[in-house]
Design a protein around this motif. Structure first.
Motif, PDB file in Angstrom:
ATOM      1  N   ASN A 194      12.528   7.667   3.584  1.00 20.20           N
ATOM      2  CA  ASN A 194      11.556   6.255   2.367  1.00 20.20           C
ATOM      3  C   ASN A 194      11.314   5.116   3.054  1.00 20.20           C
ATOM      4  N   GLU A 196      10.445   2.442   2.391  1.00 18.83           N
ATOM      5  CA  GLU A 196      10.605   1.035   0.998  1.00 18.83           C
ATOM      6  C   GLU A 196      11.614   1.248   0.274  1.00 18.83           C
ATOM      7  N   ALA A 197      12.178   2.537   0.608  1.00 17.68           N
ATOM      8  CA  ALA A 197      12.785   2.274  -0.766  1.00 17.68           C
ATOM      9  C   ALA A 197      14.457   1.613   0.559  1.00 17.68           C
TER      10      ALA A 197
END
Length: 324
Positions: A194, A196-197
């Motif tokens: 992920n 973005e995370a």
């Protein structure tokens, strides 16, 4: 991961057994003039460029990316170096210029993917198409031949083993140490899971994506030097042709997820060996040239299907539930 590596190991053993059955002396090695020769050495030497590119491709795929331009980058590296040598230049300065240009192309791919937000398959497809044209412009559409003993050492030289094998093994060990003995491997996997995370957690995902694209471009450049050095010529139209497909197949066969977040360098090594051994097997057993690609596709598809989770669950023995 160890279970996912089982089928590639069995496939490699099966291919070797087929070659031994057809050619009983297939596994024999001999020492001549301080150099080690044999079919196994040939497989390792011919598969060295694929392994080198597959190493970089593994890290790119682990970030949920792909690089289709590696073959074109390899062709450009060979074209730049051979043109420089043919013009009277030093081979080492020619290789340095070629690798610097490869790094710039990796920066370009990384910029399109991480900053502009272009899908990796589209961003690298641009350079895959344009790169061949650039290589053709550098060589002016001609096959540039060179006669330089120092340059020939990269692809055809020996230090007991072929130098190409030693370069690829050194790269494999270096990547393994850097990614598995430091936090870099975990950061690459986190970006693949992920991005973005990872960014919100403080991971510089753009920098990591940029880094892996530059690395695979440098690997492609060195592979291109091996290919052109081995034949003492730069063929912009054919050098590294379809090697991106072999590299991607090697990574996938090795168990690295195309969805990102999980990769295996050991699996990539096995995958590269399978691809090159399969190519050798095709010639050994006399498969007609017109069906060679179909034969390779069937074998690769079989290995990938055996690794598929759904098929693995179907083949796994079912436990009987005993009711009290």
């Amino acid at each position: 991961m160890s279970r996912r590596l089982l089928w590639p190991v069995l496939a490699l053993v099966a291919l070797l057994l087929v070659n031994v059955f057809v050619t009983p002396s297939f596994l024999s090695l001999r020492m001549q003039d301080g150099h080690l020769f044999g079919s196994l050495v040939d497989i390792l030497r011919n598969g060295a460029p694929t392994l080198l590119i597959a190493l970089g491709m593994t890290l790119v795929i682990a970030t949920r990316g792909i690089d289709l331009s590696v073959g074109a980058v390899a062709a450009i590296a060979g074209a730049v170096t051979c043109t420089h040598i043919a013009a009277g230049g030093d081979p080492f300065s020619g290789m340095a210029i070629a690798l610097a240009l490869c790094a710039l192309m990796g920066l370009w791919n990384g910029f399109l993917v991480s900053v502009v937000g272009v899908q990796p398959i589209i961003a690298t497809l641009v350079l895959m198409t344009a790169g061949r044209g650039i290589a053709m412009l550098i060589t002016e559409g001609q096959i540039i031949t060179v006669d330089n003993p120092a340059y020939r050492q990269i692809g055809a030289g020996f230090l007991v083993l072929p130098i190409a094998i030693l370069i690829s093994v050194a790269a494999l060990v270096g990547v393994a140490l850097v990614t598995r003995r430091t936090a870099l491997g975990l950061l690459i996997e986190s970006v693949g899971v992920n991005p973005e995370a990872s960014r919100l957690a403080g991971v510089r995902s753009r920098t990591i994506i940029w880094t892996v694209y530059v690395f695979v471009a440098l690997c492609s450049g060195v592979a291109g030097l091996m290919i052109s050095s081995n034949v003492s010529a730069a063929d912009a139209n054919n050098a590294g042709l379809w090697i991106e497909m072999d590299a991607i197949l090697a990574v996938v066969i090795g168990g690295t997820s195309l969805a990102g977040g999980r990769y295996s360098l050991t699996g990539t090594l096995l995958g590269a060996l399978i691809i090159q051994t399969l190519t050798t097997t095709v010639y050994t057993i006399g498969v007609p040239p017109e069906v060679t690609l179909v034969f390779k596709a069937v074998v690769v598809l079989a290995v990938c299907l055996l690794q598929a989770p759904a098929l693995s669950r179907a083949l796994a023995p079912r436990r009987k539930v005993v009711l009290p």
